[in-house]
Design a protein around this motif. Structure first.
Motif, PDB file in Angstrom:
ATOM      1  N   CYS A 170      -3.667   6.931  -2.847  1.00 51.76           N
ATOM      2  CA  CYS A 170      -3.007   5.657  -2.560  1.00 51.76           C
ATOM      3  C   CYS A 170      -3.205   4.637  -3.680  1.00 51.76           C
ATOM      4  N   THR A 171      -2.258   3.693  -3.747  1.00 56.73           N
ATOM      5  CA  THR A 171      -2.389   2.549  -4.643  1.00 56.73           C
ATOM      6  C   THR A 171      -2.063   1.277  -3.874  1.00 56.73           C
ATOM      7  N   LEU A 172      -2.680   0.202  -4.293  1.00 63.55           N
ATOM      8  CA  LEU A 172      -2.388  -1.138  -3.789  1.00 63.55           C
ATOM      9  C   LEU A 172      -1.733  -1.896  -4.930  1.00 63.55           C
ATOM     10  N   THR A 173      -0.565  -2.476  -4.662  1.00 63.67           N
ATOM     11  CA  THR A 173       0.131  -3.271  -5.666  1.00 63.67           C
ATOM     12  C   THR A 173       0.240  -4.697  -5.170  1.00 63.67           C
TER      13      THR A 173
ATOM     14  N   LEU B   7       0.872  -1.164   0.000  1.00 63.74           N
ATOM     15  CA  LEU B   7       0.000   0.000   0.000  1.00 63.74           C
ATOM     16  C   LEU B   7       0.914   1.219   0.000  1.00 63.74           C
ATOM     17  N   THR B   8       0.803   2.029  -1.044  1.00 62.48           N
ATOM     18  CA  THR B   8       1.648   3.209  -1.178  1.00 62.48           C
ATOM     19  C   THR B   8       0.758   4.432  -1.305  1.00 62.48           C
ATOM     20  N   CYS B   9       1.063   5.445  -0.495  1.00 64.98           N
ATOM     21  CA  CYS B   9       0.308   6.698  -0.548  1.00 64.98           C
ATOM     22  C   CYS B   9       1.280   7.836  -0.834  1.00 64.98           C
ATOM     23  N   ALA B  10       0.815   8.846  -1.541  1.00 70.14           N
ATOM     24  CA  ALA B  10       1.663   9.969  -1.933  1.00 70.14           C
ATOM     25  C   ALA B  10       2.220  10.704  -0.721  1.00 70.14           C
TER      26      ALA B  10
ATOM     27  N   ALA C  16     -16.751   5.020   1.263  1.00 72.51           N
ATOM     28  CA  ALA C  16     -16.792   3.669   0.687  1.00 72.51           C
ATOM     29  C   ALA C  16     -15.760   3.585  -0.433  1.00 72.51           C
ATOM     30  N   PRO C  17     -14.474   3.396  -0.074  1.00 75.42           N
ATOM     31  CA  PRO C  17     -13.433   3.389  -1.105  1.00 75.42           C
ATOM     32  C   PRO C  17     -13.564   2.216  -2.070  1.00 75.42           C
ATOM     33  N   GLN C  18     -13.023   2.414  -3.270  1.00 73.48           N
ATOM     34  CA  GLN C  18     -13.048   1.411  -4.329  1.00 73.48           C
ATOM     35  C   GLN C  18     -11.625   1.158  -4.816  1.00 73.48           C
ATOM     36  N   ALA C  19     -11.317  -0.088  -5.145  1.00 77.69           N
ATOM     37  CA  ALA C  19     -10.041  -0.450  -5.760  1.00 77.69           C
ATOM     38  C   ALA C  19     -10.257  -0.509  -7.270  1.00 77.69           C
ATOM     39  N   VAL C  20      -9.613   0.382  -7.993  1.00 74.72           N
ATOM     40  CA  VAL C  20      -9.791   0.508  -9.443  1.00 74.72           C
ATOM     41  C   VAL C  20      -8.495   0.093 -10.137  1.00 74.72           C
TER      42      VAL C  20
ATOM     43  N   GLU D 165      -1.697  -3.457 -10.137  1.00 73.78           N
ATOM     44  CA  GLU D 165      -1.800  -2.172  -9.430  1.00 73.78           C
ATOM     45  C   GLU D 165      -3.239  -1.668  -9.448  1.00 73.78           C
ATOM     46  N   PHE D 166      -3.702  -1.198  -8.282  1.00 68.55           N
ATOM     47  CA  PHE D 166      -5.069  -0.707  -8.128  1.00 68.55           C
ATOM     48  C   PHE D 166      -5.037   0.648  -7.432  1.00 68.55           C
ATOM     49  N   ARG D 167      -5.685   1.625  -8.016  1.00 71.25           N
ATOM     50  CA  ARG D 167      -5.825   2.940  -7.403  1.00 71.25           C
ATOM     51  C   ARG D 167      -6.957   2.849  -6.370  1.00 71.25           C
ATOM     52  N   ILE D 168      -6.764   3.399  -5.201  1.00 70.68           N
ATOM     53  CA  ILE D 168      -7.791   3.369  -4.163  1.00 70.68           C
ATOM     54  C   ILE D 168      -8.505   4.718  -4.172  1.00 70.68           C
ATOM     55  N   ASP D 169      -9.713   4.729  -4.722  1.00 71.84           N
ATOM     56  CA  ASP D 169     -10.511   5.956  -4.816  1.00 71.84           C
ATOM     57  C   ASP D 169     -11.427   6.092  -3.613  1.00 71.84           C
TER      58      ASP D 169
END
Length: 132
Positions: A54-57, A40-43, A86-90, A97-101
Motif C-alpha cells: 500500500c501507499t498513502l498519497t 490509501l491505495t493498495c495493489a 508496527a507499520p511505517q510510512a516511508v 507519497e509514502f510507502r506503508i511498510d
C-alpha cells in the motif's frame, strides 16, 4: 461443442479470474483539519495475515511541510486490539507519497487505519474505516 469453442471459453474464464486478482483497492479521506486530502491505495484488496502492498498519497492546496513525519496505527475497535505489526510510512521519490511498510491484518472484521501527521507547524490525523 467444438474444441476451439471450448478453448475460447476457458481462455475467457481464465482471463477474467486473473484480472480480478490485480484489482487496485483505494480509499479517500480528508484529514481532521481539512488541510490534507489522503488516498490509501493498495495493489490488491486487503487480506488476512499477509503483508499489504500500500501507499498513502497526500495532497494539499499548500506545499506539504518539508519536516512532515507520519506515524501509522490502527486496530479493531470492536475487539479492543491493534494491528499485529508496527507499520511505517516511508517517503518515496514522488512528492506526497509514502510507502506503508509492514502493514498486516490479523482477522476479518471492521478495522481502522490511522495516520498521525506531525510537523513543526501543526499536527493532523487521517483515519480510514473499512471492513475485511
Amino acid at each position: 461443442m467444438s474444441t476451439e469453442l471450448l478453448t475460447l471459453m476457458l481462455g475467457l474464464l481464465m482471463a477474467g479470474c486473473s484480472s480480478s486478482a490485480n484489482t487496485v483497492w483505494r480509499l479517500d479521506q480528508t484529514s481532521s483539519s481539512g488541510r490534507y486530502q489522503a488516498t490509501l491505495t493498495c495493489a490488491t484488496p486487503p487480506i488476512v495475515m499477509a503483508f499489504q502492498d500500500c501507499t498513502l498519497t497526500l495532497t494539499s492546496p499548500q506545499a506539504l511541510p518539508s519536516d512532515l513525519l507520519i506515524a501509522v496505527d490502527g486496530g479493531m475497535p470492536a475487539h479492543g486490539h491493534g494491528l499485529p505489526t508496527a507499520p511505517q510510512a516511508v517517503p518515496t521519490h514522488n512528492p506526497g507519497e509514502f510507502r506503508i511498510d509492514g502493514l498486516k491484518y490479523s482477522m476479518l472484521g471492521e478495522w481502522i487505519l490511522g495516520f498521525l501527521l506531525h510537523s513543526a507547524a501543526s499536527d493532523d490525523k487521517i483515519v480510514f474505516r473499512f471492513t475485511l
